[in-house]
Design a protein around this motif. Structure first.
Motif, short mmCIF file in Angstrom:
data_model
loop_
_atom_site.label_atom_id
_atom_site.label_comp_id
_atom_site.label_asym_id
_atom_site.label_seq_id
_atom_site.Cartn_x
_atom_site.Cartn_y
_atom_site.Cartn_z
N ASN A 108 -110.99 8.41 93.10
CA ASN A 108 -110.12 8.80 94.14
C ASN A 108 -109.14 7.58 94.40
O ASN A 108 -108.17 7.88 94.97
CB ASN A 108 -110.90 9.04 95.33
CG ASN A 108 -111.58 10.58 95.23
OD1 ASN A 108 -111.50 11.32 94.65
ND2 ASN A 108 -112.39 10.69 96.08
N LEU A 109 -109.46 6.28 94.47
CA LEU A 109 -108.75 5.17 94.47
C LEU A 109 -107.62 5.03 93.53
O LEU A 109 -106.41 4.88 94.17
CB LEU A 109 -109.51 3.78 94.67
CG LEU A 109 -108.74 2.63 94.56
CD1 LEU A 109 -108.09 2.45 96.16
CD2 LEU A 109 -109.44 1.20 94.60
N PHE A 110 -107.99 5.29 92.38
CA PHE A 110 -107.06 5.30 91.36
C PHE A 110 -106.25 6.58 90.79
O PHE A 110 -105.20 6.70 90.46
CB PHE A 110 -107.58 4.50 90.05
CG PHE A 110 -107.92 2.92 90.43
CD1 PHE A 110 -107.07 2.16 90.70
CD2 PHE A 110 -109.33 2.61 90.48
CE1 PHE A 110 -107.33 0.86 90.98
CE2 PHE A 110 -109.53 1.40 90.81
CZ PHE A 110 -108.74 0.55 90.87
N GLY A 111 -107.06 7.48 91.09
CA GLY A 111 -106.69 8.85 90.71
C GLY A 111 -106.36 9.89 91.76
O GLY A 111 -105.57 10.95 91.21
N GLY A 112 -106.47 9.38 92.91
CA GLY A 112 -106.05 10.23 94.13
C GLY A 112 -107.07 11.59 94.22
O GLY A 112 -107.86 11.74 93.28
N TYR A 113 -107.11 11.90 95.50
CA TYR A 113 -108.18 13.06 95.91
C TYR A 113 -107.13 14.37 95.67
O TYR A 113 -106.26 14.34 96.24
CB TYR A 113 -108.42 12.86 97.50
CG TYR A 113 -109.60 14.02 97.59
CD1 TYR A 113 -110.74 13.99 97.29
CD2 TYR A 113 -108.92 14.73 98.77
CE1 TYR A 113 -111.54 14.88 97.93
CE2 TYR A 113 -109.84 16.01 98.98
CZ TYR A 113 -111.14 16.02 98.66
OH TYR A 113 -112.03 16.92 99.26
N THR A 114 -107.95 15.12 94.96
CA THR A 114 -107.12 16.19 94.63
C THR A 114 -107.58 17.49 95.65
O THR A 114 -108.96 17.82 95.56
CB THR A 114 -107.41 16.73 93.27
OG1 THR A 114 -108.96 16.85 93.15
CG2 THR A 114 -106.76 15.99 92.32
N CYS A 115 -106.89 17.94 96.35
CA CYS A 115 -107.32 18.76 97.49
C CYS A 115 -107.61 20.27 96.82
O CYS A 115 -108.40 21.19 97.61
CB CYS A 115 -106.26 19.14 98.79
SG CYS A 115 -105.87 17.68 99.54
N GLU A 116 -107.17 20.65 95.87
CA GLU A 116 -107.29 22.01 95.01
C GLU A 116 -108.65 21.89 94.61
O GLU A 116 -109.36 23.00 94.58
CB GLU A 116 -106.29 22.18 94.16
CG GLU A 116 -104.71 22.36 94.60
CD GLU A 116 -104.02 20.86 94.91
OE1 GLU A 116 -104.84 19.95 94.52
OE2 GLU A 116 -103.07 21.03 95.29
N THR A 117 -109.02 21.02 94.01
CA THR A 117 -110.42 20.86 93.41
C THR A 117 -111.62 20.27 94.18
O THR A 117 -112.72 20.59 93.94
CB THR A 117 -110.39 20.25 91.90
OG1 THR A 117 -110.11 19.08 92.23
CG2 THR A 117 -109.51 21.00 91.02
N GLY A 118 -111.33 19.43 95.20
CA GLY A 118 -112.19 18.89 96.19
C GLY A 118 -112.77 17.84 95.42
O GLY A 118 -112.20 17.04 94.84
#
Length: 380
Positions: A108-118
């Motif tokens: 999540n730090l480098f790839g970001g948190y994806t709200c669609e997939t959780g």
């Protein structure tokens, strides 16, 4: 110590970055509890496998953001051997540890948190912690010391609520480095290597709600649209009130008109004998009871004068839609013809009905809602 400061800076930056797109969770959101089990062994001065012992523990954690989490843990080294050859512990455990720790989800730090997939099916976390260590040693007295730890968590999220993890990490005895007594900080002689597996349950799952980012220009544009809609609503309300007032005024005029006696319009030539008027209410082509005598007078004349005919011209006032008034004028003429044929049995070929549209014969607008019936006498 520099490593700890760097790790804390990365964690705080990750927390700040994640918070920009994540809805602020409540205090009781994203808590978890888990059980741990594994192995621990000294890094130096002992047999790596010969001094290995079991490790059990519990942990409770809260995920602050999708990237950053905090927790507390307790661990116990199972009493199977001693590392210094001075005797076994009198308890079931050789040592214990209670401390706090922080985690940074590297994905999540480098790839970001994806709200669609959780939550991702697999994640890797960097872990750092500190706490109180205690050794139970028979004949040498118990030992207390400050411990720091650093490592990784390899997490397999088998469901939204259950995570199975594997965690290799190193723990340092900051007070007693072992063989070297000259240095106390991060000495490998006072460090242990630990490998443990864990099963963690997340209360209510461990997803975060994303918020849609808006800039000030978008907010101002939406506020402008809202203000425009409010103005349009106010204008529509004012128009509706004006139309209601106009409708009430027209209704009053109609009531006053209906209350007045019918007046015969004086026309040039023989209009008193040859013309009859049938008046209608606004928007209607129905012959009312007070106008029925006029129709009866026309029927009586046609019956008494077999060679006579009648021309019926229907009119409408200027109120309302033009296309509707044209049809209404025609319907008023046809209404008189239908009454003469059906009620008074006058032959239809003696009656000519025509719609003339908007009438302008009378200065009183309501009088123009009329069918003008002109007798055509064959003897004249």
């Amino acid at each position: 110590m520099k490593k700890t400061i760097l790790f804390a800076a990365i964690a705080l930056g990750a927390m700040s970055a994640s918070a920009q797109a994540i809805e602020q969770p409540k205090f009781f959101d994203n808590w978890s509890v888990g059980v741990d089990g594994g192995l621990t062994t000294p890094m130096k001065n002992h047999a790596f496998f010969g001094s290995m012992r079991g490790l059990v523990g519990l942990h409770v954690a809260k995920q602050i953001t999708p990237t950053f989490g905090l927790g507390v843990e307790g661990q116990f080294g199972v009493n199977t051997s001693t590392w210094n050859g001075t005797g076994h512990s009198a308890t079931a455990f050789d040592n214990s540890y209670v401390g706090t720790y922080g985690t940074v989800d590297l994905f999540n730090l480098f790839g970001g948190y994806t709200c669609e997939t959780g939550v991702r099916p697999f994640t890797i976390e960097a872990v750092a912690g500190a706490g109180w260590g205690h050794n139970y040693v028979v004949g040498h007295g118990d030992q207390n010391y400050f411990v720091t730890k650093a490592g990784l968590n390899f997490n397999f999220n088998v469901s939204d609520k259950v995570t199975i993890g594997v965690s290799p990490y190193v723990a340092w005895n900051m007070n007693n480095p072992g063989a070297s007594q000259t240095t106390t900080a991060y000495n490998i002689n006072g460090a242990t290597f630990n490998l443990q597996a864990s099963v963690t349950y997340h209360f209510g799952g461990h997803k975060f709600a994303c918020v849609m980012p808006y800039n000030q220009a978008e907010i101002d544009a939406l506020n402008g649209q809202i203000n425009d809609l409010r103005a349009a609503l106010d204008q529509a309300t004012a128009t509706a009130n004006a139309n209601e007032a106009k409708a009430n005024d027209l209704a009053n005029q109609l009531a006053a008109c209906n209350a007045r006696p019918v007046q015969t319009v004086k026309e040039v030539s023989n209009s008193l004998n040859s013309v009859r008027y049938v008046f209608f209410r606004i928007g209607s082509s129905v012959i009312t009871a007070d106008q029925q005598p006029n129709v009866e007078m026309i029927a009586a004349y046609l019956k008494n004068h077999k060679g006579s005919k009648v021309l019926v011209k229907g009119y409408a006032s200027q109120d309302g839609n033009l296309d509707f008034n044209i049809k209404l004028a025609k319907a008023r003429a046809e209404a008189v013809k239908t009454a003469l044929v059906n009620k008074y049995k006058i032959s239809a070929d003696r009656i000519q009905a025509e719609g003339e549209g908007i009438g302008h014969m009378f200065s009183e607008e309501s009088w123009n809602r009329v069918s003008i019936c002109t007798i055509e006498d064959a003897s004249k």
